[in-house]
Design a protein around this motif. Structure first.
Motif, short mmCIF file in Angstrom:
data_model
loop_
_atom_site.label_atom_id
_atom_site.label_comp_id
_atom_site.label_asym_id
_atom_site.label_seq_id
_atom_site.Cartn_x
_atom_site.Cartn_y
_atom_site.Cartn_z
N PRO A 1 -22.57 12.25 -4.76
CA PRO A 1 -22.50 13.33 -5.74
C PRO A 1 -21.20 13.32 -6.52
CG PRO A 1 -21.88 14.16 -3.60
CD PRO A 1 -22.22 12.71 -3.39
N GLN A 2 -21.15 14.13 -7.57
CA GLN A 2 -19.90 14.42 -8.27
C GLN A 2 -19.27 15.66 -7.63
OE1 GLN A 2 -18.53 12.53 -11.10
NE2 GLN A 2 -19.93 11.18 -9.98
N ASP A 3 -17.96 15.83 -7.86
CA ASP A 3 -17.24 16.96 -7.31
C ASP A 3 -17.53 18.21 -8.13
OD1 ASP A 3 -15.49 18.74 -6.16
OD2 ASP A 3 -13.68 17.59 -6.59
N ALA A 4 -18.08 19.23 -7.50
CA ALA A 4 -18.42 20.47 -8.20
C ALA A 4 -17.19 21.16 -8.75
CB ALA A 4 -19.17 21.41 -7.25
N ASP A 5 -16.01 20.90 -8.15
CA ASP A 5 -14.77 21.53 -8.61
C ASP A 5 -14.00 20.66 -9.61
OD1 ASP A 5 -15.06 23.80 -6.85
OD2 ASP A 5 -14.60 22.40 -5.22
N GLY A 6 -14.47 19.45 -9.83
CA GLY A 6 -13.84 18.58 -10.82
C GLY A 6 -12.50 18.00 -10.41
N ARG A 7 -12.15 18.07 -9.12
CA ARG A 7 -10.86 17.54 -8.70
C ARG A 7 -10.91 16.05 -8.35
NH1 ARG A 7 -10.59 22.61 -5.76
NH2 ARG A 7 -11.52 21.50 -4.01
N MET A 8 -12.05 15.60 -7.83
CA MET A 8 -12.17 14.22 -7.38
C MET A 8 -13.00 13.43 -8.38
SD MET A 8 -11.16 12.25 -4.98
CE MET A 8 -10.69 13.50 -3.77
N LEU B 1 0.86 -1.17 0.00
CA LEU B 1 0.00 0.00 0.00
C LEU B 1 0.90 1.23 0.00
CD1 LEU B 1 -3.07 0.68 0.13
CD2 LEU B 1 -2.71 1.17 2.56
N HIS B 2 0.92 1.91 -1.13
CA HIS B 2 1.81 3.07 -1.30
C HIS B 2 0.99 4.35 -1.18
CE1 HIS B 2 4.84 5.78 -2.86
NE2 HIS B 2 4.06 6.11 -3.88
N VAL B 3 1.39 5.23 -0.25
CA VAL B 3 0.74 6.53 -0.09
C VAL B 3 1.58 7.55 -0.85
CG1 VAL B 3 -0.05 8.27 1.53
CG2 VAL B 3 -0.18 5.85 2.15
N PRO B 4 1.07 8.06 -1.99
CA PRO B 4 1.88 8.93 -2.84
C PRO B 4 1.99 10.35 -2.31
CG PRO B 4 -0.31 8.69 -3.75
CD PRO B 4 -0.25 7.80 -2.55
N ASP B 5 2.99 11.07 -2.80
CA ASP B 5 3.11 12.48 -2.44
C ASP B 5 2.11 13.29 -3.25
OD1 ASP B 5 4.17 12.67 -5.03
OD2 ASP B 5 6.26 12.84 -4.33
N PHE B 6 2.17 14.61 -3.09
CA PHE B 6 1.16 15.48 -3.71
C PHE B 6 1.17 15.35 -5.23
CE2 PHE B 6 -0.05 19.62 -5.55
CZ PHE B 6 -1.34 19.72 -5.06
N ALA B 7 2.36 15.35 -5.84
CA ALA B 7 2.45 15.29 -7.31
C ALA B 7 1.94 13.95 -7.83
CB ALA B 7 3.89 15.54 -7.75
N ALA B 8 2.32 12.86 -7.16
CA ALA B 8 1.87 11.54 -7.60
C ALA B 8 0.37 11.37 -7.38
CB ALA B 8 2.65 10.46 -6.86
N THR B 9 -0.16 11.97 -6.32
CA THR B 9 -1.61 11.92 -6.10
C THR B 9 -2.34 12.60 -7.25
OG1 THR B 9 -1.38 11.86 -3.69
CG2 THR B 9 -3.48 12.66 -4.57
N ARG B 10 -1.86 13.75 -7.67
CA ARG B 10 -2.49 14.44 -8.81
C ARG B 10 -2.43 13.58 -10.06
NH1 ARG B 10 -0.92 20.56 -9.80
NH2 ARG B 10 -2.55 20.18 -11.35
N LEU B 11 -1.31 12.89 -10.27
CA LEU B 11 -1.19 12.02 -11.44
C LEU B 11 -2.20 10.88 -11.39
CD1 LEU B 11 0.17 10.96 -14.01
CD2 LEU B 11 1.89 9.86 -12.54
N LEU B 12 -2.31 10.24 -10.23
CA LEU B 12 -3.24 9.12 -10.10
C LEU B 12 -4.69 9.56 -10.27
CD1 LEU B 12 -1.52 7.29 -7.11
CD2 LEU B 12 -1.74 6.42 -9.45
N LEU B 13 -5.04 10.71 -9.71
CA LEU B 13 -6.40 11.22 -9.90
C LEU B 13 -6.63 11.63 -11.35
CD1 LEU B 13 -6.90 13.33 -6.64
CD2 LEU B 13 -7.74 11.03 -7.14
N GLY B 14 -5.57 12.13 -12.01
CA GLY B 14 -5.70 12.47 -13.42
C GLY B 14 -5.94 11.24 -14.28
N LEU B 15 -5.26 10.14 -13.97
CA LEU B 15 -5.48 8.88 -14.69
C LEU B 15 -6.90 8.37 -14.46
CD1 LEU B 15 -2.09 7.10 -13.93
CD2 LEU B 15 -2.80 8.08 -16.12
N THR B 16 -7.37 8.52 -13.23
CA THR B 16 -8.74 8.10 -12.92
C THR B 16 -9.75 8.95 -13.69
OG1 THR B 16 -8.01 7.46 -10.69
CG2 THR B 16 -10.37 7.70 -11.04
N ALA B 17 -9.50 10.24 -13.78
CA ALA B 17 -10.39 11.12 -14.55
C ALA B 17 -10.37 10.76 -16.03
CB ALA B 17 -9.97 12.58 -14.35
N ALA B 18 -9.20 10.42 -16.55
CA ALA B 18 -9.11 10.01 -17.96
C ALA B 18 -9.91 8.75 -18.21
CB ALA B 18 -7.64 9.81 -18.34
#
Length: 341
Positions: free
Chosen positions: A207-214, A153-170
């Motif tokens: 719900p969906q995220d109103a800010d589109g981040r999650m 179980l790897h807890v990523p840093d801020f940059a890697a978290t953004r990457l993983l959420l970006g892949l999920t959004a894609a």
């Protein structure tokens, strides 16, 4: 204290715990049976509740079954038996994914039995979290829980978290662009009053995220049935990537057990969780989620934090989940809705 007989009450307790496990789209893709001669609970895949498009290799199905196996282990230990697990015990029966034998303990019972109270309390929250950080000590326990089960179980840093959420959004964007995938996901949404033991009630979608981040999964897609109104999610997400060193069927089952041990550990500390599986459903996005870690096969992204539970989803009764095996019929159990996904 150890129970003397594996009677109907014991089987009911075991099945209630097993079916409380999380599964992709709450498909509950498992069947259980008792083999009396060996005092073993057999756990089989039920391909009638498979997802051909989202899960063509049945990887997520194996994760789901693995989670049910871990719940069985916890319940067996809670009742005073020592669970002995065999994964993929018979190559001539590919649907037989695991056998959990109830043995007389020769020493101290497994340390995971303390998680039993969390089995019924654990369920997915698709709601916004508060943003209050989960303490490092709790995260360390979650990480250790995965490691004990042979996963990471790897807890990523801020940059890697953004990457993983970006892949999920894609992945979400791709899913929405495909009518067939939209239809497959919508098929597991149930309407209020439907009294269906599988799938996800419309009222618990979140719900969906109103800010589109999650990038929460949007099960409604282009359906004429609207989902709940958008809300603001936590600004800084806490996520953890569950992975394995190899990517075989046995590894998927071990990852499922690790997943449930992590989720129950979080639940025991009052931490809510939800699963972000979308990127794992596309081979290129799943590969990118490895974050260039050596010998890392991503299996699931877990979002965790503090917040509301978001409602419960139904469970099939143990009768519906069971099947006939040598020496006995389907495992008896309670009906009703035991827990959430």
């Amino acid at each position: 204290m150890q129970t003397r007989e594996i009677d109907a009450t014991v089987l009911e307790t075991l099945m209630a715990a097993a079916v409380a496990a999380p599964s992709i789209h709450n498909t509950q893709p498992w069947r259980f049976g008792m083999r009396a001669a060996t005092r073993s609970i057999e756990v089989r895949a039920d391909d009638r509740r498979a997802l051909p498009l989202a899960d063509p290799e049945r990887r997520a199905q194996h994760l789901s079954v693995g989670a049910a196996v871990f719940n069985l282990r916890v319940a067996v230990a809670h009742l005073g038996w020592d669970p002995v697990v065999r994964l993929l015990p018979d190559e001539d029966e590919p649907d037989l994914l695991a056998a959990v034998r109830l043995t007389t303990p020769t020493g101290q019972l497994p340390d995971h039995r303390w998680l039993y109270p969390a089995v019924e309390r654990r369920h997915t929250s698709r709601m916004p979290f508060t943003g209050r950080p989960v303490p490092e000590a709790v995260v360390a326990e979650m990480t250790a829980a995965a490691r004990v089960e042979g996963a990471r179980l790897h807890v990523p840093d801020f940059a890697a978290t953004r990457l993983l959420l970006g892949l999920t959004a894609a992945a979400e964007a791709r899913n929405h662009a495909g009518p067939a995938r939209n239809a497959e996901a919508r098929a597991w949404i149930t309407t209020p009053g439907a009294n269906v033991p599988y799938g996800i009630p419309l009222t618990t979608l979140g719900p969906q995220d109103a800010d589109g981040r999650m990038p929460m999964r949007d099960f409604t897609g282009r359906s004429p049935v609207p989902g709940p109104p958008a809300r603001h999610f936590e600004r800084h997400a806490q996520v953890a990537l569950l992975s394995t060193a190899q990517d075989r069927r046995e590894d998927w089952l071990r990852a499922g057990q690790a997943l449930e041990r992590v989720l129950l550990t979080a639940t025991a500390h009052g931490v809510r969780t939800s699963m972000l599986h979308q990127a794992m459903e596309w081979p290129d996005l799943r590969a990118a989620a490895s974050l260039s870690q050596r010998r890392c096969f991503p299996q699931l992204l877990i979002r965790f934090g503090y917040g509301p539970d978001g409602g419960r989803t139904p469970r099939a009764s143990a009768h519906a989940a069971g099947h006939h095996t040598e020496g006995t019929g389907p495992a008896p159990g309670r009906s009703g809705t035991a827990s959430a996904t």
